[in-house]
Motif scaffolding. Sequence first.
Motif, mmCIF file in Angstrom:
data_model
loop_
_atom_site.group_PDB
_atom_site.id
_atom_site.type_symbol
_atom_site.label_atom_id
_atom_site.label_comp_id
_atom_site.label_asym_id
_atom_site.label_seq_id
_atom_site.Cartn_x
_atom_site.Cartn_y
_atom_site.Cartn_z
ATOM 1 N N LEU A 97 6.873 16.904 9.397
ATOM 2 C CA LEU A 97 5.743 17.675 8.974
ATOM 3 C C LEU A 97 5.888 19.209 9.683
ATOM 4 O O LEU A 97 5.604 20.339 8.895
ATOM 5 N N GLU A 98 6.217 18.992 10.827
ATOM 6 C CA GLU A 98 6.499 20.302 11.406
ATOM 7 C C GLU A 98 7.746 21.155 11.015
ATOM 8 O O GLU A 98 7.954 22.361 10.861
ATOM 9 N N GLU A 109 3.893 24.092 14.335
ATOM 10 C CA GLU A 109 3.892 23.567 15.708
ATOM 11 C C GLU A 109 2.717 22.681 15.630
ATOM 12 O O GLU A 109 1.420 23.185 15.555
ATOM 13 N N THR A 110 2.594 21.424 16.127
ATOM 14 C CA THR A 110 1.459 20.778 16.206
ATOM 15 C C THR A 110 0.587 21.180 17.607
ATOM 16 O O THR A 110 1.126 21.423 18.572
ATOM 17 N N VAL A 111 -0.683 21.561 17.348
ATOM 18 C CA VAL A 111 -1.464 21.841 18.506
ATOM 19 C C VAL A 111 -2.424 20.741 18.859
ATOM 20 O O VAL A 111 -2.582 20.571 20.222
ATOM 21 N N MET A 116 0.774 -1.206 -0.192
ATOM 22 C CA MET A 116 0.197 -0.005 -0.022
ATOM 23 C C MET A 116 1.026 1.221 -0.002
ATOM 24 O O MET A 116 1.971 1.360 0.467
ATOM 25 N N THR A 117 0.416 2.356 -0.721
ATOM 26 C CA THR A 117 1.166 3.509 -0.834
ATOM 27 C C THR A 117 0.825 4.223 0.287
ATOM 28 O O THR A 117 -0.160 4.416 0.913
ATOM 29 N N HIS A 118 2.004 4.995 0.750
ATOM 30 C CA HIS A 118 1.740 6.003 2.026
ATOM 31 C C HIS A 118 1.680 7.341 1.382
ATOM 32 O O HIS A 118 2.421 7.599 0.467
ATOM 33 N N ARG A 119 0.747 7.948 1.987
ATOM 34 C CA ARG A 119 0.385 9.340 1.491
ATOM 35 C C ARG A 119 0.241 10.460 2.584
ATOM 36 O O ARG A 119 -0.215 9.861 3.485
ATOM 37 N N VAL A 120 0.604 11.658 2.318
ATOM 38 C CA VAL A 120 -0.093 12.556 3.371
ATOM 39 C C VAL A 120 -0.751 13.628 2.702
ATOM 40 O O VAL A 120 -0.303 14.318 1.811
ATOM 41 N N THR A 121 -1.964 13.976 3.197
ATOM 42 C CA THR A 121 -2.501 15.069 2.735
ATOM 43 C C THR A 121 -2.325 16.279 3.772
ATOM 44 O O THR A 121 -2.775 16.176 4.919
ATOM 45 N N VAL A 122 -2.066 17.420 3.037
ATOM 46 C CA VAL A 122 -1.957 18.548 3.917
ATOM 47 C C VAL A 122 -2.878 19.517 3.296
ATOM 48 O O VAL A 122 -2.865 20.053 2.104
ATOM 49 N N THR A 123 -3.773 20.169 4.359
ATOM 50 C CA THR A 123 -4.651 21.350 4.060
ATOM 51 C C THR A 123 -4.347 22.528 4.769
ATOM 52 O O THR A 123 -3.919 22.462 5.784
ATOM 53 N N ILE A 124 -4.301 23.714 3.835
ATOM 54 C CA ILE A 124 -4.212 25.111 4.337
ATOM 55 C C ILE A 124 -5.446 25.612 4.201
ATOM 56 O O ILE A 124 -5.971 25.823 3.282
#
Length: 71
Positions: A34-35, A41-43, A1-9
């Motif tokens: 990602l940070e 910074e992760t909240v 399986m492919t690893h993906r990261v979805t980033v939304t601004i």
Amino acid sequence: MTHRVTVTIGRDGSISAETHGVTGSKCLDYIPLLEDLLDAETVTSEFTEDYRRTTTSAEDTASQQQSQWNS
């Protein structure tokens, strides 16, 4: 399986990210990356369904098949 990261601004500048296909606690490895990349910074964070899943590797499948053949 492919690893993906979805980033939304968001329009307000807030950033959210979600991993896909990353099972178990390996998703936590993405937080510092990602940070750093986003200079953020992760909240808050939440676990997805993938966190609770375990992977079935080819080795696991081969082991299961071997057990069946030996039965």
